[in-house]
Design a protein around this motif. Structure first.
Motif, short mmCIF file in Angstrom:
data_model
loop_
_atom_site.label_atom_id
_atom_site.label_comp_id
_atom_site.label_asym_id
_atom_site.label_seq_id
_atom_site.Cartn_x
_atom_site.Cartn_y
_atom_site.Cartn_z
N UNK A 166 0.82 -1.21 0.00
CA UNK A 166 0.00 0.00 0.00
C UNK A 166 0.86 1.27 0.00
N UNK A 167 2.04 1.19 0.60
CA UNK A 167 2.95 2.35 0.59
C UNK A 167 3.39 2.65 -0.84
N UNK A 168 3.78 1.62 -1.58
CA UNK A 168 4.17 1.80 -2.97
C UNK A 168 3.01 2.34 -3.80
N UNK A 169 1.83 1.81 -3.61
CA UNK A 169 0.67 2.28 -4.35
C UNK A 169 0.45 3.77 -4.11
N UNK A 170 0.52 4.18 -2.83
CA UNK A 170 0.35 5.59 -2.46
C UNK A 170 1.40 6.47 -3.11
N UNK A 171 2.66 6.08 -2.99
CA UNK A 171 3.74 6.92 -3.50
C UNK A 171 3.76 6.97 -5.02
N UNK A 172 3.43 5.86 -5.66
CA UNK A 172 3.39 5.86 -7.11
C UNK A 172 2.28 6.79 -7.63
N UNK A 173 1.17 6.84 -6.93
CA UNK A 173 0.07 7.72 -7.33
C UNK A 173 0.51 9.18 -7.26
#
Length: 396
Positions: A166-173
């Motif tokens: 979820x951290x990667x998803x957030x930062x990629x967005x």
């Protein structure tokens, strides 16, 4: 408080793998910062360069390298090295010079041209260097080190690989909205889960890349800013460059030979928390005053550690914040709205400076689609090898 300095200019060279000299990247970022500040190069009285160890002798004398590239004009030069905290040390050196009356206008520059693959120790055999020992004796490359942190969180707090994703998803967005980011594509949790395992439990998309890139700031005295007509500039109120406190290990690495994670009592405050605390104390604020934060997400699991270390939540509660969306754009306390290292990768001497660039644009209200509404106070945080703290508080 020790006094404030103004941030009149912020500039970057986009991150990527460009295959050119770090000097080219750094001078491009410097010129962008000078233009942003409305400052002529001839007005700069000091240049502080954050060193790179992987780009030959010019990288070891970065201040002079950038001053020469911009055109010798008599400014004093300083070069600093503190591993991943080099940019914060450069900012602190510039601030100290301004507050000491040595210069009214200081240019801070960091740039790197990173080799492909894992970072290896530079400079040959160094048996007194914990980085060299970690590689040569333990075989622990940086991803292995990040994997140990992740496993510790899973054992102590019940974090899961899905939380890390979820951290990667957030930062990629967020990174998809940043024109300076290397990776500008949203990803899903399924994308993370489908990427290759690098250091169990971390997968390829859990770990930041190595990158080329640069960032620069023009810092001035408050008197100069007023004379320059800056009005209400972003101000640096605190810089923390503290070291660990005995007996905690410099790297805060678990003792994997003796540490039974399931039976560990609540952990003593780690070095990273001390970095943030020193910044808060100097700035006269607390985590409750923050509008946003930029933290050092070498891996997704490490970002969750930083939530706790900078006081956004209690120990073991970082995953809850990301699950709730509290640290995403539009959340209660957005973290890494630049996209973080997940979207940029590491350009070591530039990254702490880049964090302050992001705070500057956010506090000015000029960050475009990734803008945090009404941002007034922000903190950056990272950690350099061999006990180098790095945190900056900026306000407006």
């Amino acid at each position: 408080m020790t006094g404030e300095v103004a941030v009149l200019g912020a500039g970057m060279h986009p991150w990527g793998k460009w295959g050119r000299s770090f000097v080219e990247y750094g001078t491009a970022a410097a010129r962008a910062a000078l233009t942003d500040a409305g400052i002529d190069w001839q007005q700069v009285r000091s240049v502080v360069g954050a060193d790179t160890m992987r780009c030959g002798y010019p990288g070891y004398v970065a201040g002079a390298t950038f001053a020469q590239a911009l055109g010798w004009q008599g400014a004093r030069v300083t070069s600093v090295y503190a591993a991943c905290a080099s940019g914060a040390q450069a900012i602190n050196t510039a601030r100290s010079q301004i507050l000491a009356g040595m210069a009214d206008v200081v240019l801070v520059v960091g740039a790197d041209a990173a080799p492909k693959g894992f970072f290896a120790p530079a400079g040959g055999e160094r048996p007194d260097d914990p980085d060299w020992l970690r590689f040569r004796v333990l075989g622990a490359t940086n991803p292995a080190y990040f994997g140990l942190y992740a496993r510790r969180r899973m054992a102590l707090y019940g974090d899961t690989p899905e939380d890390f994703a979820l951290v990667k998803v957030k930062n990629a967005a967020a990174g998809a909205l940043n024109p300076n980011a290397r990776y500008r594509k949203a990803v899903s949790a399924e994308d993370v889960a489908a990427s290759a395992v690098v250091a169990d439990p971390l997968r390829l998309l859990d770990i930041c890349a190595t990158s080329d890139g640069a960032a620069a700031l023009v810092l001035t005295s408050m008197d100069f800013a007023r004379r320059h007509g800056a009005g209400d500039p972003v101000r640096i109120r605190a810089v923390s460059t503290v070291t660990p406190t005995y007996p905690k290990a410099v790297l805060d690495l678990p003792d994997i030979a003796t540490d039974s994670a399931a039976a560990v009592d609540p952990l003593p405050r780690p070095f990273r928390a001390s970095i943030a605390l020193a910044a808060y104390e100097e700035a006269g604020i607390g985590p409750e005053d923050l509008s946003l934060a930029e933290v050092y997400d070498l891996s997704t699991a490490l970002e969750l550690e930083w939530y706790e270390d900078i006081g956004l939540c209690g120990a073991g509660e970082g995953a809850k914040l990301v699950r709730e969306g509290a640290t995403a754009l539009g959340g209660r306390i957005p973290v890494n709205v630049s996209g973080g290292l997940a979207s940029f990768g590491e350009a070591v001497p530039a990254q702490a400076i880049a964090q302050v660039c992001e705070l500057t644009w956010q506090l000015r209200g000029t960050a475009g689609r990734r803008q945090v509404p009404g941002a007034r106070t922000g903190i950056t945080a990272n950690q350099g090898l061999f006990g180098h703290g790095s945190a900056v508080v900026a306000v407006r």
